[in-house]
Design a protein around this motif. Sequence first.
Motif, short mmCIF file in Angstrom:
data_model
loop_
_atom_site.label_atom_id
_atom_site.label_comp_id
_atom_site.label_asym_id
_atom_site.label_seq_id
_atom_site.Cartn_x
_atom_site.Cartn_y
_atom_site.Cartn_z
N VAL A 11 0.84 -1.19 0.00
CA VAL A 11 0.00 0.00 0.00
C VAL A 11 0.88 1.25 0.00
CG1 VAL A 11 -1.77 1.29 1.25
CG2 VAL A 11 -1.84 -1.23 1.20
N ASP A 13 0.26 5.06 0.26
CA ASP A 13 -0.76 6.09 0.52
C ASP A 13 -0.34 7.42 -0.10
OD1 ASP A 13 1.16 7.13 2.27
OD2 ASP A 13 0.10 6.48 4.08
N SER A 14 -1.19 8.43 0.01
CA SER A 14 -0.91 9.71 -0.65
C SER A 14 0.33 10.39 -0.08
CB SER A 14 -2.12 10.64 -0.55
OG SER A 14 -2.43 10.91 0.80
N LYS A 15 0.58 10.22 1.21
CA LYS A 15 1.77 10.82 1.82
C LYS A 15 3.04 10.17 1.25
CE LYS A 15 3.31 12.13 6.41
NZ LYS A 15 3.04 12.04 7.85
N SER A 17 3.23 8.58 -1.60
CA SER A 17 3.27 8.94 -3.02
C SER A 17 3.91 10.31 -3.22
CB SER A 17 1.86 8.91 -3.60
OG SER A 17 1.88 9.23 -4.97
N GLN A 83 -9.34 -1.21 3.85
CA GLN A 83 -8.33 -1.32 2.79
C GLN A 83 -8.95 -1.03 1.43
OE1 GLN A 83 -5.14 -1.74 3.46
NE2 GLN A 83 -5.59 -2.01 5.63
#
Length: 118
Positions: A11, A13-15, A17, A83
């Motif tokens: 996974v 996440d946006s952080k 990414s 999820q």
Amino acid sequence: MPEMIKVFQIVIDSKMSDLINSEGWECHSTAKSKLCAMNGDPRLAIANECYTHVADIVADDINHAFEAGNFAPNDRVFPVDGQKMHSVSVGDVLQDSEGLWYVDRIGYKEVIWKKDAA
């Protein structure tokens, strides 16, 4: 006969990414693990415990699970609470009644996972 096949993904996440976009794939162990897994080598991701159980797919076998995890309708895909599963792709791991299988560029490779993946 259909069975419940578990889907494990790394996974991002946006952080994470944002961090990857600003500093590159070497910025964090999870990012580097994801890059290695996408390029055919899941060992770092397994060692760093980067895989998360994101969904279960009702399927006859891992080929059927791959198909169900990529093409709508997704009436065979059941996300794990909290999820979000992306389409099944290279770097993911599927668990059926016979073991764990790394999704490779062509086909699957058996995975030896040292901890319980359930």
